[in-house]
Design a protein around this motif. Structure first.
Motif, PDB file in Angstrom:
ATOM      1  N   ARG A  54      35.949 -32.192 -11.367  1.00  0.00           N
ATOM      2  CA  ARG A  54      36.550 -30.867 -11.144  1.00  0.00           C
ATOM      3  C   ARG A  54      35.483 -29.835 -10.799  1.00  0.00           C
ATOM      4  O   ARG A  54      35.704 -28.967  -9.958  1.00  0.00           O
ATOM      5  CB  ARG A  54      37.336 -30.432 -12.365  1.00  0.00           C
ATOM      6  N   GLN A  55      34.338 -29.929 -11.440  1.00  0.00           N
ATOM      7  CA  GLN A  55      33.245 -29.003 -11.133  1.00  0.00           C
ATOM      8  C   GLN A  55      32.750 -29.200  -9.706  1.00  0.00           C
ATOM      9  O   GLN A  55      32.465 -28.238  -9.000  1.00  0.00           O
ATOM     10  CB  GLN A  55      32.094 -29.181 -12.118  1.00  0.00           C
ATOM     11  N   ILE A  56      32.665 -30.440  -9.277  1.00  0.00           N
ATOM     12  CA  ILE A  56      32.232 -30.740  -7.908  1.00  0.00           C
ATOM     13  C   ILE A  56      33.252 -30.219  -6.904  1.00  0.00           C
ATOM     14  O   ILE A  56      32.887 -29.606  -5.898  1.00  0.00           O
ATOM     15  CB  ILE A  56      31.992 -32.255  -7.734  1.00  0.00           C
ATOM     16  N   VAL A  57      34.529 -30.443  -7.165  1.00  0.00           N
ATOM     17  CA  VAL A  57      35.589 -29.940  -6.276  1.00  0.00           C
ATOM     18  C   VAL A  57      35.511 -28.418  -6.181  1.00  0.00           C
ATOM     19  O   VAL A  57      35.565 -27.853  -5.082  1.00  0.00           O
ATOM     20  CB  VAL A  57      36.985 -30.390  -6.765  1.00  0.00           C
ATOM     21  N   ASP A  58      35.364 -27.747  -7.315  1.00  0.00           N
ATOM     22  CA  ASP A  58      35.260 -26.284  -7.310  1.00  0.00           C
ATOM     23  C   ASP A  58      34.022 -25.822  -6.540  1.00  0.00           C
ATOM     24  O   ASP A  58      34.085 -24.847  -5.786  1.00  0.00           O
ATOM     25  CB  ASP A  58      35.217 -25.728  -8.735  1.00  0.00           C
ATOM     26  N   GLU A  59      32.925 -26.534  -6.692  1.00  0.00           N
ATOM     27  CA  GLU A  59      31.697 -26.149  -5.988  1.00  0.00           C
ATOM     28  C   GLU A  59      31.843 -26.333  -4.479  1.00  0.00           C
ATOM     29  O   GLU A  59      31.426 -25.481  -3.695  1.00  0.00           O
ATOM     30  CB  GLU A  59      30.511 -26.956  -6.504  1.00  0.00           C
ATOM     31  N   VAL A  60      32.445 -27.440  -4.056  1.00  0.00           N
ATOM     32  CA  VAL A  60      32.678 -27.660  -2.620  1.00  0.00           C
ATOM     33  C   VAL A  60      33.575 -26.559  -2.070  1.00  0.00           C
ATOM     34  O   VAL A  60      33.302 -25.989  -1.007  1.00  0.00           O
ATOM     35  CB  VAL A  60      33.284 -29.054  -2.364  1.00  0.00           C
ATOM     36  N   ARG A  61      34.641 -26.227  -2.786  1.00  0.00           N
ATOM     37  CA  ARG A  61      35.560 -25.168  -2.357  1.00  0.00           C
ATOM     38  C   ARG A  61      34.825 -23.831  -2.241  1.00  0.00           C
ATOM     39  O   ARG A  61      34.989 -23.102  -1.259  1.00  0.00           O
ATOM     40  CB  ARG A  61      36.727 -25.047  -3.339  1.00  0.00           C
ATOM     41  N   ASP A  62      34.005 -23.516  -3.222  1.00  0.00           N
ATOM     42  CA  ASP A  62      33.267 -22.246  -3.222  1.00  0.00           C
ATOM     43  C   ASP A  62      32.240 -22.169  -2.098  1.00  0.00           C
ATOM     44  O   ASP A  62      31.990 -21.097  -1.556  1.00  0.00           O
ATOM     45  CB  ASP A  62      32.562 -22.025  -4.557  1.00  0.00           C
ATOM     46  N   ARG A  63      31.657 -23.302  -1.736  1.00  0.00           N
ATOM     47  CA  ARG A  63      30.598 -23.311  -0.724  1.00  0.00           C
ATOM     48  C   ARG A  63      31.121 -23.471   0.704  1.00  0.00           C
ATOM     49  O   ARG A  63      30.359 -23.280   1.647  1.00  0.00           O
ATOM     50  CB  ARG A  63      29.608 -24.436  -1.005  1.00  0.00           C
ATOM     51  N   THR A  64      32.363 -23.833   0.860  1.00  0.00           N
ATOM     52  CA  THR A  64      32.914 -24.057   2.202  1.00  0.00           C
ATOM     53  C   THR A  64      33.298 -22.740   2.845  1.00  0.00           C
ATOM     54  O   THR A  64      34.008 -21.930   2.263  1.00  0.00           O
ATOM     55  CB  THR A  64      34.154 -24.985   2.133  1.00  0.00           C
ATOM     56  N   ASP A  65      32.810 -22.533   4.063  1.00  0.00           N
ATOM     57  CA  ASP A  65      33.174 -21.368   4.850  1.00  0.00           C
ATOM     58  C   ASP A  65      34.414 -21.748   5.664  1.00  0.00           C
ATOM     59  O   ASP A  65      34.319 -22.541   6.602  1.00  0.00           O
ATOM     60  CB  ASP A  65      32.026 -20.963   5.773  1.00  0.00           C
ATOM     61  N   LEU A  66      35.554 -21.213   5.286  1.00  0.00           N
ATOM     62  CA  LEU A  66      36.813 -21.580   5.933  1.00  0.00           C
ATOM     63  C   LEU A  66      36.798 -21.229   7.415  1.00  0.00           C
ATOM     64  O   LEU A  66      37.323 -21.970   8.235  1.00  0.00           O
ATOM     65  CB  LEU A  66      37.980 -20.896   5.214  1.00  0.00           C
ATOM     66  N   ARG A  67      36.185 -20.107   7.759  1.00  0.00           N
ATOM     67  CA  ARG A  67      36.098 -19.728   9.173  1.00  0.00           C
ATOM     68  C   ARG A  67      35.339 -20.795   9.967  1.00  0.00           C
ATOM     69  O   ARG A  67      35.749 -21.180  11.059  1.00  0.00           O
ATOM     70  CB  ARG A  67      35.408 -18.384   9.322  1.00  0.00           C
ATOM     71  N   GLY A  68      34.250 -21.272   9.432  1.00  0.00           N
ATOM     72  CA  GLY A  68      33.480 -22.310  10.107  1.00  0.00           C
ATOM     73  C   GLY A  68      34.223 -23.624  10.192  1.00  0.00           C
ATOM     74  O   GLY A  68      34.188 -24.303  11.227  1.00  0.00           O
ATOM     75  N   LEU A  69      34.900 -23.994   9.113  1.00  0.00           N
ATOM     76  CA  LEU A  69      35.648 -25.242   9.078  1.00  0.00           C
ATOM     77  C   LEU A  69      36.800 -25.226  10.071  1.00  0.00           C
ATOM     78  O   LEU A  69      36.942 -26.120  10.905  1.00  0.00           O
ATOM     79  CB  LEU A  69      36.184 -25.500   7.662  1.00  0.00           C
TER      80      LEU A  69
END
Length: 96
Positions: free
Chosen positions: A19-34
């Motif tokens: 869950r911590q990894i999922v939250d970290e990936v979500r926090d670090r992902t730039d939705l505009r870039g994706l």
């Protein structure tokens, strides 16, 4: 349970780490870039707009809220939306 077995369940360290990894990936992902790889986005006030990558639309109906890193596709009745994981799952037709 011997030392080589692990238990996966609520309160388990492996579940917590996942869950911590999922939250970290979500926090670090730039939705505009994706999403910008698939959709031409334009700024419109505090949101980004583009044409739906999932449905045919005449007017931009795909909205990204950069402040919350969430999106919604209003071309299909507004039922599709979410975070970076929801976008990739819908785009690639997979489940997480």
């Amino acid at each position: 349970m011997n030392s080589h077995q692990t238990s996966i369940g609520p309160g388990n360290r492996m579940t917590t780490n996942f869950r911590q990894i999922v939250d970290e990936v979500r926090d670090r992902t730039d939705l505009r870039g994706l999403i910008g790889v698939d959709v031409q986005l334009e700024s419109c006030g505090s949101v980004l707009k583009g044409h739906s990558p999932f449905n045919t639309d005449r007017n931009p109906s795909f909205i990204i809220w950069p402040d919350t890193q969430t999106w919604r596709d209003f071309s299909g009745g507004g039922t599709a939306g979410g975070d970076c994981f929801d976008y990739v799952m819908r785009r690639d037709g997979c489940k997480f």
